[in-house]
Design a protein around this motif. Structure first.
Motif, PDB file in Angstrom:
ATOM      1  N   GLU A 516       0.823  -1.208   0.000  1.00 54.69           N
ATOM      2  CA  GLU A 516       0.000   0.000   0.000  1.00 54.69           C
ATOM      3  C   GLU A 516       0.858   1.260   0.000  1.00 54.69           C
ATOM      4  OE1 GLU A 516      -0.464  -2.542   1.981  1.00 54.69           O
ATOM      5  OE2 GLU A 516      -2.592  -3.096   2.152  1.00 54.69           O
ATOM      6  N   THR A 563      -7.679  -5.493  -3.659  1.00 56.66           N
ATOM      7  CA  THR A 563      -8.552  -4.311  -3.564  1.00 56.66           C
ATOM      8  C   THR A 563      -7.750  -3.012  -3.621  1.00 56.66           C
ATOM      9  OG1 THR A 563     -10.175  -5.581  -2.305  1.00 56.66           O
ATOM     10  CG2 THR A 563     -10.316  -3.171  -2.190  1.00 56.66           C
ATOM     11  N   PRO A 564      -6.675  -2.874  -2.825  1.00 58.63           N
ATOM     12  CA  PRO A 564      -5.871  -1.647  -2.956  1.00 58.63           C
ATOM     13  C   PRO A 564      -5.296  -1.468  -4.361  1.00 58.63           C
ATOM     14  CG  PRO A 564      -5.284  -2.820  -0.946  1.00 58.63           C
ATOM     15  CD  PRO A 564      -6.208  -3.706  -1.705  1.00 58.63           C
ATOM     16  N   LYS A 566      -6.668  -2.471  -7.227  1.00 52.42           N
ATOM     17  CA  LYS A 566      -7.729  -2.003  -8.120  1.00 52.42           C
ATOM     18  C   LYS A 566      -8.032  -0.529  -7.873  1.00 52.42           C
ATOM     19  CE  LYS A 566      -9.985  -6.479  -8.848  1.00 52.42           C
ATOM     20  NZ  LYS A 566     -11.242  -7.265  -8.720  1.00 52.42           N
ATOM     21  N   ASN A 567      -8.032  -0.143  -6.610  1.00 52.13           N
ATOM     22  CA  ASN A 567      -8.254   1.275  -6.301  1.00 52.13           C
ATOM     23  C   ASN A 567      -7.129   2.127  -6.871  1.00 52.13           C
ATOM     24  OD1 ASN A 567     -10.583   0.597  -4.900  1.00 52.13           O
ATOM     25  ND2 ASN A 567      -9.533   0.451  -2.921  1.00 52.13           N
ATOM     26  N   SER A 570      -7.633   2.467 -10.649  1.00 51.90           N
ATOM     27  CA  SER A 570      -8.724   3.395 -10.962  1.00 51.90           C
ATOM     28  C   SER A 570      -8.272   4.837 -10.785  1.00 51.90           C
ATOM     29  CB  SER A 570      -9.936   3.106 -10.064  1.00 51.90           C
ATOM     30  OG  SER A 570     -10.470   1.836 -10.339  1.00 51.90           O
ATOM     31  N   SER A 571      -7.583   5.079  -9.683  1.00 55.34           N
ATOM     32  CA  SER A 571      -7.102   6.445  -9.438  1.00 55.34           C
ATOM     33  C   SER A 571      -6.088   6.868 -10.492  1.00 55.34           C
ATOM     34  CB  SER A 571      -6.464   6.533  -8.042  1.00 55.34           C
ATOM     35  OG  SER A 571      -7.387   6.176  -7.049  1.00 55.34           O
ATOM     36  N   LEU A 622     -13.774  -2.467 -13.675  1.00 55.28           N
ATOM     37  CA  LEU A 622     -13.574  -1.193 -12.973  1.00 55.28           C
ATOM     38  C   LEU A 622     -14.320  -0.083 -13.706  1.00 55.28           C
ATOM     39  CD1 LEU A 622      -9.731  -1.407 -12.193  1.00 55.28           C
ATOM     40  CD2 LEU A 622     -11.627  -1.792 -10.596  1.00 55.28           C
ATOM     41  N   SER A 624     -13.577   2.964 -14.026  1.00 59.36           N
ATOM     42  CA  SER A 624     -12.679   3.869 -14.748  1.00 59.36           C
ATOM     43  C   SER A 624     -12.269   3.322 -16.110  1.00 59.36           C
ATOM     44  CB  SER A 624     -11.427   4.132 -13.911  1.00 59.36           C
ATOM     45  OG  SER A 624     -10.785   2.906 -13.589  1.00 59.36           O
TER      46      SER A 624
END
Length: 1375
Positions: A516, A563-564, A566-567, A570-571, A622, A624
């Motif tokens: 992370e 999950t982190p 994929k986030n 997207s960001s 996703l 995005s």
């Protein structure tokens, strides 16, 4: 010295005067002369040696030359003078200096032994002047007798100075004939290995000097004709044994210096790949001992760094493996430190040799584990703590020093070098594997990984702070991420499960923790304004390379981390799109803004590549991703970035010294656009899907595709060749949609793509990747299908490209392999989404040229190319023992793989896939090989052909049997006929018709059909009614048993023997009357052929593999046994290694019998020659050898090299002969050249010619072989002959005409006066009448035949010989 021979070596009785035999400098100069490159210098040296020996033997003297050391300064001066005489680039290594033995000695007691020794020595030296291996090879065994005479068994010392032997070997090593050089090297290496020679002072210099110079020639490492492909060449094996033996026998105090000089010699010149490989193997074969220190380690590193850059990858990798083994076997670890060892290890390329999944890595770990705590401490290291091993301490300090960064006033804009990261990651893994090895040997089951955890903690500390601490120095973040990347790219050990590799799994679990923090740091750096300089683009690449590695790490170790990720993705997508959508209002863009746009586009491209490759993660879901597709769909293609103004950055060191030009940055930006477009096209082929409401996408799908394809063509024209791969991929999707409506545009795409590929043919680094993308585009299943269905210009263009690729593959090996492998795989295993679209397999029929050309593909390689291929095969046969075979991915660029691919493809066919095709024959130098390959292919297809197809084809097969075929083609035709008749016996009537032609047509081909009958038992296996066929067979064969031709009778008799045996088993009653006749005939064949050739040939044809042990493999055994070129043999191992087209596990590759492996390649009718040659080769020493007559006593080599040839010839002292040969009437250069040679050999005092211009004629020189240099030539024109003859008469010469006249004398009855002049006539007119009156006598040669005259050169040669013979007899009678 030759001119002063009378003074230095007087022929009278021994006196108190000057005697050169007692001077060591004299003998040194003689030895130097014997090995000089100049032929005249060598001749003078041999003359001086012979004269000294003749003098010593005649006087039966007692003398001994003092040791060379007695003339210290003078001897050294002579050595310097000898070195000065060496040419540029040469190193004249001094011959052995031995204080114990004399260079020359003579004893009356051993007069005969000495004469025998020196006579043999001179015979060898004179034979070497010929450079003809068939003359020299029989003399080489005499070298062994020289050693037997020279070494005293009682005292174990040299009786003759060993430098004389070195002269022989140096002469052979420096020969222009490479075969002679190879024979000399092999003889020398074997001699030292088997003879147990006494130790020689200075011998090491000879090994490191002339021997290694000779070993640098690649062609010497070729296989012998009897060796199979993939075996070690004789010189390679002999070199290993020699070096191990020689090194073992060296005194301990000399081993270190010898080995160091040997290795340094390998760095002193640019060695080719093959010699370096076998020298490295020889070094690795030396028995283990502690001899090399830091200097030796540096020398080995220099070999790796300096001389192997341009070598072939596999050979370079193999050499690296052996040099590492040499280091482990021979390094004295107490003399080297860990930094020196690690520096050496970094010279080994992990992609070529030292990688963690190889046996070499395990061997290295074992060596480090055994020698741990023994290595010398580094000068910069701290004091060693007792509880920690020295390797662990070194790695601890290494990691700490690596991550330590000095405070600086400003951040360095450049990325640190990758070398340190590679070094630290490699040493961490080595230390961890060594610790695991120690624990395994100690029996520990629960390993705590304390040391490995300590190695990783400094790195983890930095990584955990990346997301929260914005003030970490950039240099430290760069280094930590570089080390992280190298650890993530580590290969796991060969285990059934990745978790079984405990070291790597622990590293992965440790590195998951800061994921992370790393992602937060990377996101901040990529999406904010922190990347602001051109130098920061390297950091951008580092961050983007880390993302897929982190994704792989989480997939292997911890799915919860997805999950982190994929986030993060997207960001990253959203932020990158925002950055790209921002438009700068200023006219002059700033560097910071442009770099941000480049980084944002690169980020989107990296995300698209991840989504293309990691389908199991389902990243397309996703939110995005839809925004990404929409953004790319709206974007302008081939958008470029305006070059920013550098005014405000002029003081920046980064911008002034950067090596990355703005053009490269723009090209990368455009390429990334096409990477994103490739993702969108592959996921949404219509591109407009979901966005119909927009005005831009209101165009039809075809129009939109056309617009994109035009943009792709524009991209191909502006992008550099190494950036076009994603454009090719996009074109692959677009072209099938446009072939019908915009065929011209598609053809333009084909042409432009081919133009790029053909221009890259000499660019090794990027050619193969581009070729693969090009092939995937042009030969895409859908592209081929649409083009074939339309049969338009695109179809023609694709076929044109096929043949262009085949032509390119003849000069660049491996091109056709890429094409055929891709096509066969796509035809046999079409992708699921496209299999519904079309039957991809039908493309094989539409583009059958690919298969037919592949079946007969293969060029004839030059000798040097075949040599490299042989060495490659040898390295590949080493398997896992050589780490290079594991590490280096096989490129499968061998030409054999083309035919293997085609054969495997044909093996997967069934009868429904086969249609009739005509076979092409090529009228060129490859015709024999092409025919063989065609028949091999037919043999593969034969089991799949149905009866109807065979019915028409068999007639053509029979017609081919009537041709005069080579053995390999003949066997294949016979094999096909046998199998056809075996499968369909109803075709036997067609076969019997082949025997009905007239004898003229059958005389060359009848043996082919008789060979088929010799396998009649196989043919009739599936026939229920065998007796009628046997009756017909006996009737046909019997008539050929009485043929006039011996070979035909042999074939007929062996067929009759087989058929009659079947008749006896089946009790065919109709032949009872013939039984006594046939059986007595067969018995007579067995017992009454006598003991001559007939008997032997009958036995040999029965033992021949085609009749005795028949059932060879099509592609290996049969070509080998039928004496086809070796490169036509495809071993079964290559079929196993070619996995692009897998066959069923139950598929049987061969049923070859083991007896065939021991058979030698030879047809039965040619074995007489081979057996005698084998007997001759097995002789240890020939009873007699060729020896050129050298009348040295009558010739003193001239001193003045600048004298003309005629002056030199006049000074040779051949005045003993009083014969003058007058050839002024002859006008053909060939006759004059031959006469010149004959006159010089028999010692004529002069040759008279009509013009000296004949000497320059090439035909004259070809026949004279330099005789004009040693024979006085006189020019007398034909018009001047009368005056010349009158002058010679006054000098007492008898003028003798070679002519048939009424009063001529018979040559056998004529006695030549000592002073004779031979006048030869013109080739056509003879001697003119006006000259006959000036002759004293005419001599004619008696004849028995009808033709009335001989060639003028032959006539002259007969008279010259008769004159010489008579003068020799007179001299003997006088003595």
């Amino acid at each position: 010295m030759s001119a002063l021979a009378d003074a230095l070596l007087p022929r009278g009785p021994a006196g108190p005067g000057l005697d050169a035999r007692l001077c060591p400098r004299f003998w040194r100069l003689v030895q130097e002369g014997l090995t000089e490159r100049d032929g005249l210098c060598r001749k003078r040296a041999r003359y001086l040696l012979k004269r000294a020996l003749d003098l010593s033997g005649g006087q039966r003297a007692e003398l001994r030359c003092p040791p060379d050391g007695g003339h210290g300064t003078a001897g050294r001066a002579a050595g310097r003078a000898a070195r000065r005489r060496a040419g540029p680039g040469e190193t004249r290594v001094p011959v052995f200096l031995s204080l114990e033995s004399s260079l020359f000695w003579w004893s009356a007691e051993k007069n005969e032994q000495l004469l025998q020794f020196w006579e043999t020595y001179i015979l060898i030296m004179e034979t070497l002047e010929g450079n003809q291996i068939h003359v020299i090879k029989p003399v080489l065994p005499k070298l062994n007798s020289l050693y037997e005479l020279a070494i005293s068994g009682d005292k174990g010392c040299w009786l003759f100075h060993p430098s004389w032997y070195v002269c022989i070997y140096r002469r052979m090593f420096e020969s222009e004939n490479k075969t002679l050089t190879k024979e000399g090297i092999l003889h020398f290496l074997e001699l030292y290995e088997t003879k147990h020679l006494p130790n020689l002072v200075g011998f090491s210099e000879f090994v490191i000097g002339p021997l290694m110079d000779a070993l640098s020639e690649s062609s010497l490492y070729s296989r012998t004709p009897g060796q199979s492909i993939g075996t070690c060449p004789p010189l390679g094996m002999r070199l290993q044994k020699f070096l191990a033996t020689y090194f073992t026998l060296l005194p301990e105090e000399e081993k270190g210096s010898f080995l160091l000089k040997f290795i340094q010699k390998m760095t002193s010149r640019h060695w080719c790949a093959v010699p370096i490989l076998f020298l490295s193997m020889a070094l690795a074969s030396i028995p283990a001992c502690k001899i090399l220190g830091a200097e030796g380690l540096h020398a080995l590193r220099d070999v790796l760094q300096c001389t192997m850059i341009t070598h072939q990858i596999l050979l370079r990798g193999a050499a690296q493996c052996y040099l590492l083994q040499t280091t482990m076997h021979l390094t004295d670890v107490e003399k080297v430190s860990f930094p020196e060892v690690s520096s050496f290890l970094m010279s080994l390329r992990p992609e070529e040799s030292l990688r963690r999944d190889t046996l070499l890595w395990t061997e290295l770990c074992s060596w480090l584990q055994v020698n741990d705590r023994c290595f010398r401490k580094s000068e910069t290291s701290d004091l060693e703590r007792q509880e920690t091993s020295s390797l662990c301490q070194y790695v601890h300090s290494l990691v700490g020093e690596y991550l330590k960064t000095a405070a600086s006033e400003r951040e360095n804009c450049f990325m640190p070098d990758w070398f340190e990261a590679k070094l630290v990651s490699t040493m961490i893994l080595l230390a961890a594997d060594v610790e695991q090895m120690k624990n395994k040997y100690s029996g520990k089951s629960n390993i705590e990984w304390i040391e490995l955890e300590a190695f990783l903690n400094p790195l983890l500390d930095v990584l955990m702070k990346l997301g929260s601490n914005a003030y970490i120095p950039t240099l430290r973040t760069d280094k930590s991420l570089q080390l992280l990347l190298k650890l993530l790219q580590t290969r796991w050990l060969k285990c059934s499960n990745t978790q079984d590799d405990e070291v790597l799994f622990f590293i992965w679990k440790s590195l998951v923790t800061p994921v992370e923090s790393i992602l937060e740091f990377v996101l901040r750096r990529l999406t904010t304004n922190e990347l602001s300089t051109v130098g920061d683009l390297d950091r951008c690449d580092l961050y983007l390379t880390l993302i897929p590695e982190i994704l792989n790490l989480c997939l292997k170790v911890n799915w919860k981390k997805m999950t982190p990720i994929k986030n993060f993705l997207s960001s990253l997508i959203n932020a990158s799109i925002r950055n790209l959508q921002e438009r700068d209002s200023e006219k002059e863009p700033k560097v910071k803004e442009q770099i941000r746009r480049v980084a944002s586009m690169a980020s989107l491209a990296a995300v698209c590549e991840i989504m293309d490759g990691k389908l199991e993660v389902h990243l397309e879901s996703l939110p995005s991703v839809d925004a990404l597709k929409k953004f790319i769909s709206f974007s302008q293609f081939n958008e470029v970035l305006k070059k920013p103004s550098y005014m405000e950055e002029k003081n920046s060191l980064c911008e002034e010294t950067t090596s990355q030009g703005w053009g490269k940055i723009v090209a990368r930006y455009v390429r990334d656009q096409w990477v994103c477009l490739r993702f969108v096209l592959s996921s949404s082929p219509t591109l407009a899907q979901g966005y119909e409401e927009t005005s831009v996408m209101s165009l039809s799908t075809v129009e939109r595709s056309k617009e994109i394809l035009q943009s792709a063509l524009e991209a191909l024209s502006i992008l550099p060749s190494d950036q076009v791969l994603p454009v090719f991929d996009c074109m692959k999707v677009l072209v099938p949609k446009l072939l019908d409506s915009s065929e011209a545009l598609c053809i333009e795409a084909f042409d432009l793509a081919w133009k790029i590929i053909s221009s890259l043919s000499n660019t090794q680094l990027i050619f193969w990747a581009n070729l693969k993308a090009f092939v995937q585009f042009i030969f895409d299943t859908e592209v081929l299908t649409v083009a074939a269905s339309a049969k338009g210009q695109a179809y023609t263009k694709i076929k044109e490209i096929i043949f262009k690729l085949i032509d390119l593959s003849t000069t660049k090996t491996g091109v056709f392999n890429v094409v055929l492998s891709h096509c066969c795989q796509s035809w046999i295993f079409p992708t699921a989404e496209r299999s519904a679209l079309t039957n991809a397999f039908l493309n094989a029929g539409s583009y059958s040229e690919l298969i037919t050309e592949a079946c007969v593909f293969g060029t004839v390689f030059r000798k040097d190319q075949r040599h490299i291929q042989d060495v490659h095969a040898f390295v590949e046969n080493l398997g896992e023992k050589c780490a290079a075979n594991v590490v280096i991915e096989s490129t499968k660029r061998d030409d054999h793989y083309v035919r293997i691919c085609a054969v495997k493809f044909l093996c997967l066919l069934d009868g429904s896939n086969i249609s009739h095709k005509t076979t092409r024959y090529y009228a060129n130098s490859l015709q024999h090989r092409i025919k063989t390959r065609v028949w091999q292919t037919l043999l593969v297809l034969l089991p799949k052909l149905n009866q109807n197809f065979l019915c028409g084809t068999l007639d053509r097969v029979f017609q081919a049997g009537f041709s005069n075929n080579q053995a390999s083609v003949k066997y294949l035709i016979e094999w096909i006929v046998i199998l056809c008749l075996h499968k369909y016996p109803q075709f036997l009537d067609k076969f019997w018709n082949c025997f009905c032609y007239d004898e003229e047509k059958l005389k060359k081909s009848i043996c082919t059909f008789l060979s088929v009958l010799a396998h009649f038992d196989i043919i009739l296996e599936n026939t229920s009614e065998k007796k009628p066929a046997l009756k017909k067979a006996v009737t046909v064969v019997l008539q050929w048993c009485f043929s006039h031709n011996f070979s035909v009778r042999l074939y007929a008799l062996i067929a009759l023997k087989k058929i009659w045996g079947m008749c006896r088993i089946l009790h065919v009653e109709e032949f009872e009357a013939l039984t006594p006749v046939i059986e007595s005939s067969l018995q007579q064949v067995e017992n009454m052929h006598g003991t001559g050739n007939a008997r032997r040939n009958w036995q040999r044809i029965q033992d021949h593999f085609f009749f005795a042990t028949f059932h060879p493999t099509i592609f290996y055994t049969l070509p080998r046994l039928s004496e086809l070129a070796e490169d036509e043999c495809i071993s079964l191992s290559k079929f196993d290694r070619f996995t692009d087209i897998p066959l069923p596990a139950a598929f049987q590759w061969c049923h070859s019998r083991a007896e065939l492996r021991d058979l030698k390649p030879s047809d039965w009718s040619q074995q007489d020659m081979g057996s005698h040659l084998a007997e001759a080769e097995s002789q240890t020493e020939w009873t007699d050898v060729q020896k050129k007559i050298i009348p040295w006593k009558n010739s003193t080599p001239s001193l003045d090299l600048e004298t003309t040839f005629q002056d030199r010839a006049a000074k040779l002292g051949k005045s003993n002969s009083r014969l003058i040969v007058v050839a002024s009437l002859i006008d053909k250069p060939t006759n004059l050249g031959g006469l010149c040679r004959t006159s010089e050999i028999f010692g004529a005092s002069a040759l008279v010619v009509g013009s000296l211009h004949y000497i320059q004629d090439k035909q004259f020189q070809h026949l004279s072989v330099s005789a004009e240099q040693w024979l006085p030539l006189v020019e007398v024109k034909p018009s001047q002959l009368v005056d010349y003859l009158q002058q010679k008469k006054t000098e007492g010469y008898t003028i003798i005409g070679v002519e048939q006249t009424a009063k001529s004398f018979d040559l056998t009855e004529y006695c030549f006066p000592e002073k004779s002049l031979l006048l030869l006539g013109n080739e056509h007119e003879g001697i003119p009448a006006n000259l006959i009156h000036h002759l004293d006598v005419c001599v004619e040669i008696p004849q028995q035949g009808i033709i009335r005259s001989l060639n003028v050169h032959v006539s002259g040669a007969l008279l010259i010989w008769e004159y010489t013979r008579q003068q020799v007899i007179k001299q003997k009678q006088q003595h």
